[in-house]
Design an enzyme around this catalytic site. Structure first.
Site, PDB file in Angstrom:
ATOM      1  N   ASP A 294     113.026  59.548  53.530  1.00  0.00           N
ATOM      2  CA  ASP A 294     114.290  59.541  53.610  1.00  0.00           C
ATOM      3  C   ASP A 294     115.226  60.528  54.639  1.00  0.00           C
ATOM      4  O   ASP A 294     114.539  61.642  54.769  1.00  0.00           O
ATOM      5  CB  ASP A 294     114.852  59.863  52.328  1.00  0.00           C
ATOM      6  CG  ASP A 294     116.287  59.486  51.875  1.00  0.00           C
ATOM      7  OD1 ASP A 294     116.529  58.320  51.554  1.00  0.00           O
ATOM      8  OD2 ASP A 294     117.251  60.348  51.570  1.00  0.00           O
TER       9      ASP A 294
ATOM     10  N   GLU B 279     113.490  56.736  57.865  1.00  0.00           N
ATOM     11  CA  GLU B 279     115.064  56.285  57.698  1.00  0.00           C
ATOM     12  C   GLU B 279     115.838  56.979  58.690  1.00  0.00           C
ATOM     13  O   GLU B 279     115.176  58.587  58.782  1.00  0.00           O
ATOM     14  CB  GLU B 279     115.686  56.554  56.333  1.00  0.00           C
ATOM     15  CG  GLU B 279     117.108  56.279  56.325  1.00  0.00           C
ATOM     16  CD  GLU B 279     117.817  56.481  54.901  1.00  0.00           C
ATOM     17  OE1 GLU B 279     118.855  55.861  54.835  1.00  0.00           O
ATOM     18  OE2 GLU B 279     117.302  57.550  54.348  1.00  0.00           O
TER      19      GLU B 279
END
Length: 451
Positions: A61, A130
């Site tokens: 993330d 990400e």
């Protein structure tokens, strides 16, 4: 005053420590201090624990936000005594911290260290990050195996192509040439090294069939879902399919604020409408309906029962967010045995990538970049002696109107297209052959043919 992406201040006071901590997102998600080697060691220890248990890798993330831009004394921009000036305050009353947090000066160092400490000596794993704030050129560097960082990254510029003033809550109609320009840049950047991740949907994005397709009728929903799927999957890179995308699941189409659960959406309404008045309630509700992350977070539609098979129909408690009412029509049970379904078409696309080397690894060349309806490109794979061995021409009408095949693309078509050259089509081969003979594409028609 730095702002959080989820609304309000990015700084939260901790009375136990008597200090503030920084959180770019929720206050329950403090940013770790990656400058501290002990923090990094703890992260790597956790990752190795999972790898030793047999997992196949990590989706990381916002991994490109771990290195912060600080001055030589370690002070953040705007901090007392810092040599780096702070950014101006925006319309919502806060500065955007992204320029100081995205792709910082130690980003490559941290990723290379992670690779060494966690993945060296291991096989059969995948790392995908990400990557907000990462340019296509930086994607090439980070995903180049020679640099030992990550295998793939998720870039986001193409998902900002339909936002007024780069504001998420002010959606605009997609301009196809703009999307072509962005995706072409991503493709070209990794043409010699690195690799691309291909995606339109994920847990943070509205459903693509509602966003860039047409979910107003059963027919247009099905046709546009297939067209957008073909468009994405025929690019060079690794496609990612988000749950329900393979069924053509749509936005939730909520109409009341209390139907939403997403922290970002609720805080944005409070901050933009109630606290600052930078957006009126009607336009903000429209923006949330179009862009809220909850559009991707309604329960997976397994069948047509009360809770779509996500929860038993007689369960004592309802799912945490409402099931989309169209689950009665759009669900896995209704599509899995239907050869004409969106689900069946996704299976064709996946099979094609496995068995067609041009789709898997061929070069990418954009055609007719200014055309506003047809998105077309060539995929080509060369032989060992450098000669082009095979070529595929991809054409997708990204609109609900009949489209003329633009000139650069049409010049590559033979006068009489043989059905045997059609590799995949959103329609049946006979229909597509007729379309190509007329040098046009039906609404939401997409096709790949051998040249």
């Amino acid at each position: 005053q730095w702002g959080s992406y989820f609304g309000g201040s990015a700084w939260e006071y901790d009375p136990k420590r008597g200090e503030y901590y920084f959180h770019q997102f929720s206050k329950k998600q403090p940013d770790l201090n990656w400058e501290n080697p002990e923090v990094r060691k703890a992260v790597y220890k956790m990752m190795n624990w999972w790898m030793d248990r047999g997992i196949d890798g990590f989706r990381m993330d916002v991994i490109t936000l771990i290195s912060k831009k600080v001055d030589k004394n370690g002070r953040l921009p705007g901090e007392e005594g810092s040599e780096i000036a702070d950014l101006p305050v925006g319309e919502e009353g806060y500065s955007n911290p992204n320029p100081f947090c995205a792709d910082g000066p130690r980003q490559d160092e941290f990723l290379a260290e992670m690779r060494h400490e966690v993945f060296d000596g291991r096989e059969g794993f995948l790392t995908v990050g990400e990557a907000p704030g990462i340019t296509p050129a930086r994607n090439e560097h980070i995903t180049d195996p020679e640099n030992g960082e990550l295998d793939m990254l998720f870039l986001f510029e193409h998902l900002d192509a339909d936002c007024e003033d780069n504001t998420k809550w002010k959606p605009t109609k997609l301009e196809l040439p703009k999307l072509k320009e962005i995706l072409n840049g991503q493709q070209n950047a990794v043409s010699k090294a690195g690799w691309a991740s291909l995606f339109f949907d994920n847990h943070d994005q509205p459903r693509i069939v509602s966003r860039w397709g047409d979910d107003s009728t059963k027919e247009t929903r099905k046709a546009s879902a297939k067209a957008l799927a073909l468009l994405l999957h025929m690019h060079r890179g690794t496609p990612y399919i988000y749950e329900g995308e393979e069924l053509g699941m749509t936005n939730a189409h909520f109409t009341e604020l209390d139907q939403y659960r997403d922290l970002e959406s609720l805080n944005a309404y409070r901050q933009r409408v109630i606290e600052t008045g930078v957006q009126d309630s009607e336009s903000m509700m429209h923006g949330i309906a179009e862009r809220s992350r909850d559009n991707a977070r309604t329960p997976m539609q397994w069948d047509g029962s009360k809770y779509a098979g996500f929860t038993a129909p007689d369960a004592a408690t309802e799912p945490w967010i409402s099931v989309n009412p169209n689950h009665v029509e759009i669900n896995a049970a209704a599509q899995c045995d239907d050869p004409e379904s969106v689900h069946a078409f996704y299976k064709q696309l996946i099979d094609l990538r496995h068995r067609n080397p041009v789709v898997a690894a061929g070069d990418f060349q954009l055609l007719d970049e200014s055309d506003r309806q047809v998105y077309s490109f060539v995929r080509a794979l060369s032989s060992k002696d450098g000669q082009v061995a095979k070529r595929l021409l991809v054409m997708v009408n990204v609109s609900g109107e009949i489209a003329r095949i633009p000139s650069e693309t049409a010049d590559l078509l033979s006068l009489d297209v043989d059905e045997s050259h059609i590799v995949i089509t959103t329609h049946d081969s006979a229909h597509t052959k007729l379309s190509l003979t007329k040098r046009e594409l039906a609404p939401w028609e997409g096709v790949a043919i051998e040249l």
